[in-house]
Design a protein around this motif. Structure first.
Motif, mmCIF file in Angstrom:
data_model
loop_
_atom_site.group_PDB
_atom_site.id
_atom_site.type_symbol
_atom_site.label_atom_id
_atom_site.label_comp_id
_atom_site.label_asym_id
_atom_site.label_seq_id
_atom_site.Cartn_x
_atom_site.Cartn_y
_atom_site.Cartn_z
ATOM 1 N N GLY A 300 0.812 -1.214 0.000
ATOM 2 C CA GLY A 300 0.000 0.000 0.000
ATOM 3 C C GLY A 300 0.840 1.256 0.000
ATOM 4 N N ASP A 301 0.236 2.369 0.454
ATOM 5 C CA ASP A 301 0.931 3.659 0.404
ATOM 6 C C ASP A 301 0.905 4.404 1.722
ATOM 7 N N ASP A 302 0.457 3.769 2.799
ATOM 8 C CA ASP A 302 0.426 4.458 4.083
ATOM 9 C C ASP A 302 1.840 4.892 4.474
ATOM 10 N N GLY A 303 1.994 6.144 4.836
ATOM 11 C CA GLY A 303 3.284 6.681 5.239
ATOM 12 C C GLY A 303 3.974 7.517 4.186
ATOM 13 N N ALA A 304 3.619 7.342 2.921
ATOM 14 C CA ALA A 304 4.305 8.083 1.857
ATOM 15 C C ALA A 304 4.061 9.584 1.975
ATOM 16 N N VAL A 326 10.169 -7.396 1.998
ATOM 17 C CA VAL A 326 9.255 -8.502 1.744
ATOM 18 C C VAL A 326 8.226 -8.074 0.704
ATOM 19 N N VAL A 327 7.661 -6.878 0.871
ATOM 20 C CA VAL A 327 6.757 -6.279 -0.118
ATOM 21 C C VAL A 327 7.204 -4.838 -0.351
ATOM 22 N N TYR A 328 7.637 -4.530 -1.558
ATOM 23 C CA TYR A 328 8.122 -3.188 -1.882
ATOM 24 C C TYR A 328 6.952 -2.344 -2.366
ATOM 25 N N GLY A 329 6.098 -1.956 -1.406
ATOM 26 C CA GLY A 329 4.934 -1.151 -1.732
ATOM 27 C C GLY A 329 5.033 0.238 -1.120
ATOM 28 N N MET A 330 5.023 0.316 0.207
ATOM 29 C CA MET A 330 5.095 1.600 0.894
ATOM 30 C C MET A 330 6.378 2.380 0.562
ATOM 31 N N PRO A 331 7.555 1.750 0.609
ATOM 32 C CA PRO A 331 8.757 2.517 0.239
ATOM 33 C C PRO A 331 8.748 2.975 -1.212
ATOM 34 N N LYS A 332 8.234 2.130 -2.101
ATOM 35 C CA LYS A 332 8.179 2.486 -3.516
ATOM 36 C C LYS A 332 7.326 3.727 -3.735
ATOM 37 N N GLU A 333 6.169 3.780 -3.060
ATOM 38 C CA GLU A 333 5.287 4.935 -3.201
ATOM 39 C C GLU A 333 5.939 6.183 -2.627
ATOM 40 N N ALA A 334 6.656 6.033 -1.510
ATOM 41 C CA ALA A 334 7.342 7.180 -0.913
ATOM 42 C C ALA A 334 8.443 7.705 -1.825
ATOM 43 N N VAL A 335 9.183 6.800 -2.465
ATOM 44 C CA VAL A 335 10.209 7.213 -3.422
ATOM 45 C C VAL A 335 9.577 7.956 -4.589
ATOM 46 N N LYS A 336 8.472 7.445 -5.076
ATOM 47 C CA LYS A 336 7.788 8.048 -6.224
ATOM 48 C C LYS A 336 7.336 9.474 -5.913
ATOM 49 N N ARG A 337 6.968 9.735 -4.660
ATOM 50 C CA ARG A 337 6.487 11.064 -4.281
ATOM 51 C C ARG A 337 7.618 12.019 -3.887
#
Length: 367
Positions: A300-304, A326-337
């Motif tokens: 997901g994107d919580d924290g971004a 384990v799941v590159y979701g939250m960090p990926k969204e934060a990087v994108k923003r």
């Protein structure tokens, strides 16, 4: 690609309901539903599942032993579907510590209706598990929380955006960490690597009620620092990590130069309570450049958005890199923003936390 699922539960009702719910979801197929781990092993000789949905207490072999066997033989994403009681919380924590990806809670009463009304939660957990990097799960103990598919509010539901007037630089430093799926493995690796003298830490790990206390207690026995489930008005002190209680939001507050946490009720934010965005926004308001924000593995994107606010307030910000997640979701969204200043492997994060204190010239506080 179809996600092949094996259901292992000694309740015929649970097997029937879970199989029906999962088979009704697009892209998911229950290949077998069996009553105990020994039968599961037989079925897995013919079709190895992509995800296992596993109960804990079963005849002939308990779920924890089975899980350890699977993670040693051929690491496979496992979702624990277990009854949540205070007495049983430690048992379930042990199962998660053996390498499970997610948990779905089930009550003792009215089980069929509960599972049917929470079908989206179960499906989300299975899909998250299927995308997990289980190679990161096998070596270490831990747990993860299940994404809750409900209305998505932002941190505005808890407190307004920062006004840009955070406290000036001081020697009191705060490290704020947010994580979800796979996060308890990651947190264990980070917190157990820290020396007793380190900045005060506040953590949001997506996890249901009753599990955070057992999780914090376990980490406390493994770590040099103090780790505890946060209570309202707990001080943020060097050498202490406060973990937000499941089912509550945690916010950083300040009284003069001292930091403490506020633990409050509130709506689900980004489908979670506690929410990383709520914590990060409060840190941006109260600590500003005195803080280090870290976003780690999770779906997901919580924290971004909150991490971006921290960076804009002058805080240093880090993200766990894709390879170690384990799941590159939250960090990926934060990087994108644009919220992440640097991405680091999991094994390098503890050293950065120590460096945060060194940059400030040392920490203060009563331990």
């Amino acid at each position: 690609m179809t996600i092949k699922v094996l259901v292992v539960d000694d309740s015929a009702v649970v097997r029937q309901v879970l199989s029906g719910l999962l088979n009704a979801a697009a892209g998911i197929q229950v290949t077998h539903a069996v009553s105990d781990p020994l039968l599961a092993m037989e079925r897995m000789k013919t079709v190895w599942p992509d995800v296992i949905v596993l109960d804990v207490e079963m005849p002939r072999m308990d779920g924890i032993t089975f899980l350890r066997h699977i993670m040693a033989e051929r690491p496979t994403p496992v979702v624990i579907c277990s009854t949540l009681t205070e007495k049983g919380a430690q048992t379930t924590m042990d199962a998660l510590a053996a390498g499970a990806v997610a948990i779905v809670t089930k009550p003792k009463l009215d089980l069929k209706n509960f599972l049917q009304s929470n079908a989206s939660e179960l499906v989300s957990a299975v899909r998250a598990a299927a995308s997990a990097n289980v190679a990161r799960l096998a070596p270490r103990a831990g747990t993860a929380a299940t994404p809750v598919a409900r209305a998505k509010l932002t941190a505005d539901a808890m407190l307004p955006p920062a006004d840009g007037r955070a406290m000036a630089q001081t020697t009191e430093q705060v490290v704020a960490i947010g994580t979800s799926t796979g996060g308890t493995q990651a947190l264990e690796e980070v917190l157990t690597a820290l020396p007793r003298v380190c900045p005060g830490i506040v953590v949001v790990q997506h996890m249901p009620e009753k599990f955070t206390a057992a999780f914090a207690a376990r980490l406390n026995t493994l770590s040099e620092i103090e780790v505890k489930e946060a209570a309202n008005n707990d001080r943020v002190l060097p050498g202490r990590a406060l973990i937000a209680p499941g089912g509550k939001h945690m916010l950083l507050r300040r009284n003069g130069a001292q930091y403490f946490v506020e633990v409050v009720d509130g709506p689900l934010v980004n489908r979670h309570r506690p929410s990383v965005d709520v914590l990060f926004r409060s840190v941006s308001r109260c600590a500003g450049a005195n803080a280090l924000g870290i976003i780690m593995t999770g779906m997901g994107d919580d924290g971004a958005a909150g991490l971006l606010e921290m960076r804009q307030a002058g805080a240093r910000t880090l993200g766990q890199d894709e390879r170690s997640c384990v799941v590159y979701g939250m960090p990926k969204e934060a990087v994108k923003r644009g919220a992440v200043e640097r991405s680091l492997p999991l094994g390098a994060i503890a050293a950065e936390i120590v460096q945060q204190m060194n940059r400030s010239g040392g920490g203060r506080g009563d331990i």
